[in-house]
Design a protein around this motif. Sequence first.
Motif, PDB file in Angstrom:
ATOM      1  N   ALA A  18      84.168 -33.777 -25.264  1.00 42.58           N
ATOM      2  CA  ALA A  18      84.556 -33.370 -23.911  1.00 42.58           C
ATOM      3  C   ALA A  18      83.472 -33.743 -22.904  1.00 42.58           C
ATOM      4  O   ALA A  18      83.774 -34.182 -21.780  1.00 42.58           O
ATOM      5  N   ALA A  19      82.209 -33.587 -23.304  1.00 46.19           N
ATOM      6  CA  ALA A  19      81.105 -33.972 -22.410  1.00 46.19           C
ATOM      7  C   ALA A  19      81.078 -35.480 -22.212  1.00 46.19           C
ATOM      8  O   ALA A  19      80.867 -35.965 -21.088  1.00 46.19           O
ATOM      9  N   VAL A  20      81.292 -36.237 -23.277  1.00 49.50           N
ATOM     10  CA  VAL A  20      81.326 -37.692 -23.153  1.00 49.50           C
ATOM     11  C   VAL A  20      82.474 -38.109 -22.236  1.00 49.50           C
ATOM     12  O   VAL A  20      82.339 -39.033 -21.415  1.00 49.50           O
ATOM     13  N   PHE A  21      83.604 -37.410 -22.332  1.00 47.52           N
ATOM     14  CA  PHE A  21      84.735 -37.755 -21.471  1.00 47.52           C
ATOM     15  C   PHE A  21      84.417 -37.464 -19.999  1.00 47.52           C
ATOM     16  O   PHE A  21      84.839 -38.211 -19.110  1.00 47.52           O
ATOM     17  N   ARG A  22      83.655 -36.410 -19.726  1.00 44.33           N
ATOM     18  CA  ARG A  22      83.238 -36.156 -18.346  1.00 44.33           C
ATOM     19  C   ARG A  22      82.349 -37.289 -17.849  1.00 44.33           C
ATOM     20  O   ARG A  22      82.461 -37.725 -16.701  1.00 44.33           O
ATOM     21  N   LEU A  23      81.480 -37.782 -18.714  1.00 43.65           N
ATOM     22  CA  LEU A  23      80.647 -38.924 -18.354  1.00 43.65           C
ATOM     23  C   LEU A  23      81.513 -40.148 -18.091  1.00 43.65           C
ATOM     24  O   LEU A  23      81.295 -40.892 -17.117  1.00 43.65           O
TER      25      LEU A  23
END
Length: 400
Positions: A43-48
């Motif tokens: 999920a954090a990578v997707f925000r990036l």
Amino acid sequence: MHPTRWRDAMDAALYGPHGFFVSGAGPADHFRTSVHASPAFAAAVFRLVSRLDAALGFPTPFDVVDVGAGRGELLRTLATLARHAAPPATTPATATPHTATPRTTSPHTTFPRTAAPHTTSPTGTRPAPSPLAHRLRLTAVELAPRPPDLPSDIDWTAEIPPALTGLLIATEWLDNIPLDIAGRTETGHHYRLVDPRTGTESPGPPLTTPDTTWLTHWHPTPPPGSSPVIKRFASETGPAPDANLLIDRVEIGRSRDEAWGRAVERVGRGVAVAVDYGHVREGRPVGGTLTGYWGGRQVPPVPDGSCDITAHVAMDSVAAAGAQVAGSAYTLVSQREALRALGVDGGRPPLSLAGTDPAGYVRALATASAAAELTDPAGLGGHYWLLQPVGVAVDVLMAR
């Protein structure tokens, strides 16, 4: 078999015809990376990805290339998140839509060579770009055979594609790039040779000039210190003894510098991110970090293809190599800091929520627990995030 240099033995053991990463069920059976630990990481990578997509002008296609992709776990999750994501908002008229240079894709993935013309509304905004899910080009870079259950919209290749526009991410890839081991002698550093069948070491020839230069600059003699934790065990069983641990040896990271430089070179526009456990010059571990993993246990590093063989990454050396290729400065932060900037917080939910929404409190508590594992500075949170931008600013992407 004759003893050989560690770099050659490690390469055969991990990536040869019957190597650890080429055959078998995959690394998740032997150790846990951040990708396996919690969906909060993806999920954090997707925000990036979403922030980078906007910073690049919503290109078509937008590449996400996962180097050392395992069995495609991260890309599968990113594809799902993209399908369920809200479409991008309208953009200012000054934003320039970007169409990436096409490259060969799988038969399942096609993109237009030119972007549709954008018109400006009377309010000074452009129409919203097409959803990311329609523009996303996912590529797994891995030497193992393509998993039979991998979705058809994820490309699978053994080489990093060129001129990519978007995100290149390598999670615990550099630690498995084969490297040489050296030992101090009265006449200077010499390579350590290893018997691939037993893992027994013996002294070898003197270092070459390039390796001596690397060692002199990047690995000065360290002060006494404790050895760090390398990977999270898939089981709770402790490590097995390693007869080579007492040998005064150092790890030569020049091969990792070269690998990262080649990876950054493939980014035409975007960001290359390496997530790994490592060290910097001021805190190199005494005696090195080379070790093995098998079945969730830390084991002696015997390079016979039966186990993972890994060593910490000299992150500052790798970072300098990538920056030289990109011609721009890098950012190096802890995973704890990076994930918090991307919205992952391990804080517990307020106890008052338990009284008003018990089910919601339980869900929030589970999410916080997963996030806490990812951001624990004594564990996965102590990993480094190395961000190397190419034609974009990192501070916009990592702003809280």
